[in-house]
Motif scaffolding. Structure first.
Motif, PDB file in Angstrom:
ATOM      1  N   ALA A  33       0.805  -1.230   0.000  1.00 25.39           N
ATOM      2  CA  ALA A  33       0.000   0.000   0.000  1.00 25.39           C
ATOM      3  C   ALA A  33       0.839   1.282   0.000  1.00 25.39           C
ATOM      4  N   LEU A  34       1.940   1.263   0.759  1.00 26.31           N
ATOM      5  CA  LEU A  34       2.762   2.480   0.842  1.00 26.31           C
ATOM      6  C   LEU A  34       3.397   2.830  -0.499  1.00 26.31           C
ATOM      7  N   SER A  35       4.023   1.838  -1.120  1.00 25.80           N
ATOM      8  CA  SER A  35       4.709   2.122  -2.387  1.00 25.80           C
ATOM      9  C   SER A  35       3.709   2.449  -3.494  1.00 25.80           C
ATOM     10  N   ARG A  36       2.490   1.973  -3.335  1.00 26.73           N
ATOM     11  CA  ARG A  36       1.455   2.288  -4.339  1.00 26.73           C
ATOM     12  C   ARG A  36       0.710   3.592  -4.040  1.00 26.73           C
ATOM     13  N   HIS A  37       1.156   4.281  -2.994  1.00 28.11           N
ATOM     14  CA  HIS A  37       0.568   5.575  -2.612  1.00 28.11           C
ATOM     15  C   HIS A  37      -0.933   5.461  -2.334  1.00 28.11           C
ATOM     16  N   GLU A  38      -1.322   4.403  -1.658  1.00 33.65           N
ATOM     17  CA  GLU A  38      -2.748   4.218  -1.357  1.00 33.65           C
ATOM     18  C   GLU A  38      -3.154   4.834  -0.015  1.00 33.65           C
ATOM     19  N   PHE A  39      -2.158   5.277   0.772  1.00 37.07           N
ATOM     20  CA  PHE A  39      -2.479   5.923   2.051  1.00 37.07           C
ATOM     21  C   PHE A  39      -2.615   7.430   1.854  1.00 37.07           C
ATOM     22  N   THR A  40      -3.550   7.995   2.574  1.00 42.73           N
ATOM     23  CA  THR A  40      -3.735   9.442   2.517  1.00 42.73           C
ATOM     24  C   THR A  40      -4.272   9.895   3.877  1.00 42.73           C
ATOM     25  N   LEU A  41      -4.239  11.191   4.123  1.00 44.29           N
ATOM     26  CA  LEU A  41      -4.727  11.705   5.398  1.00 44.29           C
ATOM     27  C   LEU A  41      -5.960  12.565   5.207  1.00 44.29           C
ATOM     28  N   ARG A  42      -6.876  12.482   6.173  1.00 43.79           N
ATOM     29  CA  ARG A  42      -7.973  13.440   6.278  1.00 43.79           C
ATOM     30  C   ARG A  42      -7.731  14.228   7.558  1.00 43.79           C
ATOM     31  N   TYR A  43      -8.346  15.390   7.644  1.00 44.66           N
ATOM     32  CA  TYR A  43      -8.120  16.246   8.810  1.00 44.66           C
ATOM     33  C   TYR A  43      -9.446  16.668   9.415  1.00 44.66           C
ATOM     34  N   GLN A  44      -9.580  16.450  10.741  1.00 41.67           N
ATOM     35  CA  GLN A  44     -10.808  16.831  11.424  1.00 41.67           C
ATOM     36  C   GLN A  44     -10.534  17.955  12.428  1.00 41.67           C
ATOM     37  N   PRO A  45     -11.300  19.056  12.352  1.00 42.38           N
ATOM     38  CA  PRO A  45     -11.017  20.199  13.222  1.00 42.38           C
ATOM     39  C   PRO A  45     -11.399  19.979  14.681  1.00 42.38           C
ATOM     40  N   GLN A  46     -10.637  20.650  15.541  1.00 44.85           N
ATOM     41  CA  GLN A  46     -10.998  20.802  16.951  1.00 44.85           C
ATOM     42  C   GLN A  46     -11.378  22.261  17.107  1.00 44.85           C
ATOM     43  N   LEU A  47     -12.552  22.492  17.641  1.00 49.14           N
ATOM     44  CA  LEU A  47     -13.025  23.864  17.812  1.00 49.14           C
ATOM     45  C   LEU A  47     -12.782  24.317  19.241  1.00 49.14           C
ATOM     46  N   ASP A  48     -12.072  25.428  19.384  1.00 51.17           N
ATOM     47  CA  ASP A  48     -11.839  26.005  20.702  1.00 51.17           C
ATOM     48  C   ASP A  48     -13.133  26.676  21.147  1.00 51.17           C
ATOM     49  N   HIS A  65      -7.970   1.613  -1.188  1.00 53.37           N
ATOM     50  CA  HIS A  65      -7.563   0.417  -1.922  1.00 53.37           C
ATOM     51  C   HIS A  65      -8.384   0.333  -3.209  1.00 53.37           C
ATOM     52  N   PRO A  66      -7.735  -0.020  -4.339  1.00 50.47           N
ATOM     53  CA  PRO A  66      -8.445  -0.037  -5.624  1.00 50.47           C
ATOM     54  C   PRO A  66      -9.710  -0.901  -5.621  1.00 50.47           C
ATOM     55  N   GLU A  67      -9.694  -2.043  -4.897  1.00 51.71           N
ATOM     56  CA  GLU A  67     -10.892  -2.893  -4.879  1.00 51.71           C
ATOM     57  C   GLU A  67     -11.658  -2.816  -3.563  1.00 51.71           C
ATOM     58  N   ARG A  68     -10.923  -2.693  -2.449  1.00 50.74           N
ATOM     59  CA  ARG A  68     -11.593  -2.684  -1.148  1.00 50.74           C
ATOM     60  C   ARG A  68     -12.324  -1.369  -0.898  1.00 50.74           C
ATOM     61  N   GLY A  69     -11.931  -0.317  -1.623  1.00 51.33           N
ATOM     62  CA  GLY A  69     -12.481   1.012  -1.350  1.00 51.33           C
ATOM     63  C   GLY A  69     -11.754   1.629  -0.179  1.00 51.33           C
ATOM     64  N   GLU A  70     -12.410   2.551   0.527  1.00 50.12           N
ATOM     65  CA  GLU A  70     -11.758   3.206   1.661  1.00 50.12           C
ATOM     66  C   GLU A  70     -11.838   2.319   2.899  1.00 50.12           C
ATOM     67  N   VAL A  71     -10.681   1.944   3.418  1.00 49.88           N
ATOM     68  CA  VAL A  71     -10.631   1.048   4.571  1.00 49.88           C
ATOM     69  C   VAL A  71     -10.360   1.862   5.835  1.00 49.88           C
ATOM     70  N   SER A  72     -11.116   1.581   6.903  1.00 46.10           N
ATOM     71  CA  SER A  72     -10.963   2.295   8.167  1.00 46.10           C
ATOM     72  C   SER A  72      -9.659   1.892   8.861  1.00 46.10           C
ATOM     73  N   PRO A  73      -8.980   2.857   9.489  1.00 44.64           N
ATOM     74  CA  PRO A  73      -7.756   2.514  10.232  1.00 44.64           C
ATOM     75  C   PRO A  73      -8.008   1.481  11.326  1.00 44.64           C
TER      76      PRO A  73
END
Ligand code: C2E
Ligand code: CA
Ligand code: CA
Ligand code: CA
Length: 275
Positions: A33-48, A65-73
């Motif tokens: 997955a790493l070498s295929r660049h399948e990992f990415t980050l999303r960002y969720q805000p914290q509101l003060d 993942h091309p077939e699995r779709g978005e897999v949860s951590p």
């Protein structure tokens, strides 16, 4: 009955085989997955709550993942820890999060989740240092989130690394507070800047008096120890109202925003500035 037994045994082994094959496929996919660049980050805000501004965003790992779709951590972090892949993935997360955050307004911190396993190699501090150097991010803008599972590791070694990370200028948050081996002695022994109250307490804040009492106690403790508190998993205005009343410092959850792409962070921060 004998024939039935044999039949059940065959079904059982077939199922076992399927489970083993699925696991094997997952392992193979994760290694690539790493070498295929399948990992990415999303960002969720914290509101003060006091300022009604985004004070930080939490980096959340996604596997596309091309077939699995978005897999949860939740489905692959544990496997990565077992396979010895977590250091490499952790490095990717630290590098990406610091690089992306360096393009955002300076008042927005970025929070990165660390697995307890990443404290075993003895290289974590230099990995964090390298990410900061490469990105040019002010270390004070990096928050590192650890969980209570850290207390099952070599506590002296963990403490030493946390102090080194603090010496770099980073902040340390205790994540998922209340779900693991919570103990007040840990809070005294470790240099936490923030406690994140687990979403399981927030979910029950209206229905369960004990959950409310625990949130009140943790918030009060944070106040007296000069540790910031963040409530996780805030989904409704009523939950927000109660947390504000209980003097929580900040909130995170779908009520504020779902996790967004890196390129959406700036406009999200701006939209709160205009409110
Ligand atoms: P976490 O650190 O407790 O992150 C918060 C999780 O709650 C995220 O799930 C987030 O999408 C979800 N969430 C946020 N707001 C709400 C809400 O209002 N309601 C509900 N029901 N859920 C909400 P996600 O992204 O699936 O991540 C799950 C866990 O995976 C994280 O829990 C964290 O323990 C782990 N994780 C994520 N990214 C990383 C990473 O880069 N490294 C490591 N080691 N672990 C990670
Ligand atoms: Ca977290
Ligand atoms: Ca959490
Ligand atoms: Ca969690």
């Amino acid at each position: 009955a004998k024939a039935e037994g044999r039949c059940n045994a065959r079904i059982y082994t077939t199922q076992m085989h399927e489970v083993a094959t699925a696991r094997h496929r997952l392992e193979t996919d994760l290694r690539e997955a790493l070498s295929r660049h399948e990992f990415t980050l999303r960002y969720q805000p914290q509101l003060d709550i006091a300022t009604n501004q985004v004070s930080a965003v939490e980096a959340l790992l996604r596997w596309e993942h091309p077939e699995r779709g978005e897999v949860s951590p939740l489905q692959f972090i544990g496997v990565c820890e077992e396979l010895g892949l977590i250091d490499e993935i952790g490095r990717f997360v630290l590098d990406s999060a610091t690089r992306e955050a360096s393009a955002w307004p300076a008042e927005v911190k970025v929070a990165v989740n660390l697995s307890a396993v990443q404290f075993r190699s003895g290289r974590l501090v230099s990995v964090v240092q390298a990410a900061l150097a490469r990105s040019g991010l002010d270390p004070a803008r990096l928050e590192l989130e650890v969980t209570e599972s850290l207390m099952l590791e070599d506590v002296a070694a963990v403490r030493a690394q946390l102090l080194e990370l603090k010496a770099l200028g980073c902040h340390i948050s205790l994540d998922d507070f209340g779900t693991g081996y919570s103990s007040l002695s840990y809070i005294r022994q470790f240099p936490f800047d923030r406690i994140k109250i687990d979403q399981s307490f927030v979910r029950e804040i209206e229905s369960n008096k004990d959950s409310l009492a625990i949130i009140r106690a943790v918030s009060g403790l944070c106040g007296s120890l000069a540790i910031k508190s963040t409530a996780e998993g805030v989904e409704t205005p009523e939950q927000f109202r109660i947390l504000e009343q209980e003097n929580c410092d900040s909130v995170q959850g779908y009520l504020i925003s779902h996790p967004v792409h890196a390129h959406q962070v700036r406009s999200m921060v701006d939209s709160f500035r205009r409110r």
